[in-house]
Design a protein around this motif. Structure first.
Motif, mmCIF file in Angstrom:
data_model
loop_
_atom_site.group_PDB
_atom_site.id
_atom_site.type_symbol
_atom_site.label_atom_id
_atom_site.label_comp_id
_atom_site.label_asym_id
_atom_site.label_seq_id
_atom_site.Cartn_x
_atom_site.Cartn_y
_atom_site.Cartn_z
ATOM 1 N N GLY A 51 9.329 -1.844 8.917
ATOM 2 C CA GLY A 51 9.278 -2.316 7.565
ATOM 3 C C GLY A 51 8.524 -1.675 6.717
ATOM 4 O O GLY A 51 8.775 -0.483 6.482
ATOM 5 N N ALA A 52 7.417 -2.248 6.086
ATOM 6 C CA ALA A 52 6.532 -1.724 4.960
ATOM 7 C C ALA A 52 5.116 -2.116 5.177
ATOM 8 O O ALA A 52 4.989 -3.012 5.550
ATOM 9 C CB ALA A 52 7.055 -2.010 3.691
ATOM 10 N N ARG A 53 4.432 -1.137 4.773
ATOM 11 C CA ARG A 53 2.899 -1.476 4.963
ATOM 12 C C ARG A 53 2.421 -1.544 3.369
ATOM 13 O O ARG A 53 2.659 -0.669 2.509
ATOM 14 C CB ARG A 53 2.248 -0.273 5.441
ATOM 15 N N ILE A 54 1.600 -2.777 3.224
ATOM 16 C CA ILE A 54 1.212 -2.871 2.162
ATOM 17 C C ILE A 54 -0.465 -2.711 2.250
ATOM 18 O O ILE A 54 -1.283 -3.357 2.941
ATOM 19 C CB ILE A 54 1.157 -4.473 1.763
ATOM 20 N N VAL A 55 -0.753 -1.642 1.536
ATOM 21 C CA VAL A 55 -2.434 -1.134 1.631
ATOM 22 C C VAL A 55 -2.848 -1.933 0.505
ATOM 23 O O VAL A 55 -2.446 -1.778 -0.532
ATOM 24 C CB VAL A 55 -2.543 0.446 1.319
ATOM 25 N N LEU A 56 -4.153 -2.513 0.779
ATOM 26 C CA LEU A 56 -5.049 -3.164 -0.362
ATOM 27 C C LEU A 56 -6.189 -2.535 -0.493
ATOM 28 O O LEU A 56 -6.947 -2.301 0.412
ATOM 29 C CB LEU A 56 -5.011 -4.615 0.048
ATOM 30 N N VAL A 57 -6.460 -2.474 -1.613
ATOM 31 C CA VAL A 57 -7.987 -2.152 -2.073
ATOM 32 C C VAL A 57 -8.537 -2.989 -3.103
ATOM 33 O O VAL A 57 -8.153 -3.183 -3.987
ATOM 34 C CB VAL A 57 -8.002 -0.714 -2.623
ATOM 35 N N GLY A 58 -9.785 -3.652 -2.636
ATOM 36 C CA GLY A 58 -10.343 -4.422 -3.417
ATOM 37 C C GLY A 58 -11.280 -3.676 -4.535
ATOM 38 O O GLY A 58 -11.703 -2.458 -4.374
ATOM 39 N N GLU A 59 -11.763 -4.719 -5.535
ATOM 40 C CA GLU A 59 -12.547 -3.927 -6.506
ATOM 41 C C GLU A 59 -13.866 -3.599 -6.060
ATOM 42 O O GLU A 59 -14.547 -2.596 -6.632
ATOM 43 C CB GLU A 59 -12.864 -4.818 -7.665
ATOM 44 N N ASP A 60 -14.545 -4.076 -5.018
ATOM 45 C CA ASP A 60 -15.684 -3.615 -4.119
ATOM 46 C C ASP A 60 -15.476 -2.431 -3.484
ATOM 47 O O ASP A 60 -16.479 -2.010 -2.594
ATOM 48 C CB ASP A 60 -16.287 -4.993 -3.621
ATOM 49 N N GLY A 62 -13.646 -2.560 -0.736
ATOM 50 C CA GLY A 62 -13.025 -3.021 0.766
ATOM 51 C C GLY A 62 -11.590 -2.447 0.590
ATOM 52 O O GLY A 62 -10.916 -2.605 -0.418
ATOM 53 N N TRP A 63 -11.076 -2.244 1.840
ATOM 54 C CA TRP A 63 -9.717 -2.055 2.097
ATOM 55 C C TRP A 63 -8.990 -2.813 3.077
ATOM 56 O O TRP A 63 -9.889 -3.298 4.095
ATOM 57 C CB TRP A 63 -9.449 -0.665 2.087
ATOM 58 N N GLY A 64 -7.945 -3.015 3.114
ATOM 59 C CA GLY A 64 -7.006 -3.452 4.201
ATOM 60 C C GLY A 64 -5.615 -3.423 4.120
ATOM 61 O O GLY A 64 -5.144 -2.740 3.397
ATOM 62 N N ASP A 65 -4.927 -3.551 5.064
ATOM 63 C CA ASP A 65 -3.378 -3.748 5.090
ATOM 64 C C ASP A 65 -2.662 -4.585 5.734
ATOM 65 O O ASP A 65 -2.960 -5.307 6.595
ATOM 66 C CB ASP A 65 -2.973 -2.359 5.465
ATOM 67 N N LEU A 66 -1.479 -4.789 5.348
ATOM 68 C CA LEU A 66 -0.621 -5.698 5.721
ATOM 69 C C LEU A 66 0.819 -5.179 6.268
ATOM 70 O O LEU A 66 0.903 -4.218 5.553
ATOM 71 C CB LEU A 66 -0.268 -6.888 4.880
ATOM 72 N N VAL A 67 1.658 -5.638 7.240
ATOM 73 C CA VAL A 67 2.789 -5.236 7.489
ATOM 74 C C VAL A 67 3.781 -6.085 7.413
ATOM 75 O O VAL A 67 3.750 -7.283 7.718
ATOM 76 C CB VAL A 67 2.870 -4.629 8.810
ATOM 77 N N ALA A 68 4.895 -5.747 6.422
ATOM 78 C CA ALA A 68 5.984 -6.805 6.042
ATOM 79 C C ALA A 68 6.979 -6.415 6.922
ATOM 80 O O ALA A 68 7.475 -4.988 7.291
ATOM 81 C CB ALA A 68 6.277 -6.777 4.458
ATOM 82 N N PRO A 69 8.041 -6.963 7.365
ATOM 83 C CA PRO A 69 9.364 -6.521 8.193
ATOM 84 C C PRO A 69 10.123 -5.830 7.263
ATOM 85 O O PRO A 69 10.795 -5.055 8.020
ATOM 86 C CB PRO A 69 9.768 -8.181 8.508
ATOM 87 N N THR A 70 10.284 -5.972 6.159
ATOM 88 C CA THR A 70 11.264 -5.160 5.363
ATOM 89 C C THR A 70 10.305 -4.673 3.917
ATOM 90 O O THR A 70 9.406 -5.401 3.422
ATOM 91 C CB THR A 70 12.466 -5.766 4.823
ATOM 92 N N TYR A 71 10.911 -3.583 3.267
ATOM 93 C CA TYR A 71 10.403 -3.003 2.084
ATOM 94 C C TYR A 71 10.499 -4.258 0.874
ATOM 95 O O TYR A 71 9.621 -4.418 0.114
ATOM 96 C CB TYR A 71 10.908 -1.801 1.719
ATOM 97 N N ASP A 72 11.703 -4.820 1.040
ATOM 98 C CA ASP A 72 11.861 -5.958 0.017
ATOM 99 C C ASP A 72 11.092 -7.139 0.078
ATOM 100 O O ASP A 72 10.672 -7.439 -0.826
ATOM 101 C CB ASP A 72 13.376 -6.165 0.002
#
Length: 118
Positions: A51-60, A62-72
């Motif tokens: 699928g696709a990885r969503i990388v998140l970076v917070g204003e502070d 902090g970071w994390g990620d989520l995986v979705a089954p598809t890019y869409d």
């Protein structure tokens, strides 16, 4: 022939509804991350069949990620969450990430042949 077409349309509608629900759940997780970190920005990366990885970076920082089954689905999730999405994880965006002792110890252990912490 008409029966087959109706079955296909029903299956397509079910798959579309399932994808929409998954995007909504991911958007809620993104929203929760953003609230916990004073806001968030993201980047969506295709990771192949997984699928696709969503990388998140917070204003502070902090970071994390989520995986979705598809890019869409990943793209729909970040749109629903309303976060800024970057094309690449580099430059100023990557510079916002703040790592702590755990990450440095883990990276050093793996790279230098030392004890793995996970």
């Amino acid at each position: 022939m008409a029966d087959t077409q109706q079955v296909d349309e029903g299956t397509d509608a079910k798959q579309a509804a399932k994808a929409e629900r998954r995007a909504a759940r991911l958007a809620k997780e993104i929203d929760a991350f953003a609230k916990a970190h004073g806001g968030a920005e993201g980047q969506v990366a295709y990771i192949g069949e997984r699928g696709a990885r969503i990388v998140l970076v917070g204003e502070d920082g902090g970071w994390g990620d989520l995986v979705a089954p598809t890019y869409d689905i990943a793209e729909k999730a970040v749109q629903k969450a309303g976060i800024t999405v970057h094309e690449a994880f580099d430059g100023e965006f990557a510079g916002k990430v703040r790592t702590g002792p755990y990450e440095w110890t883990r990276m050093a252990g793996i790279q230098l042949g030392g004890k793995r912490t996970a």
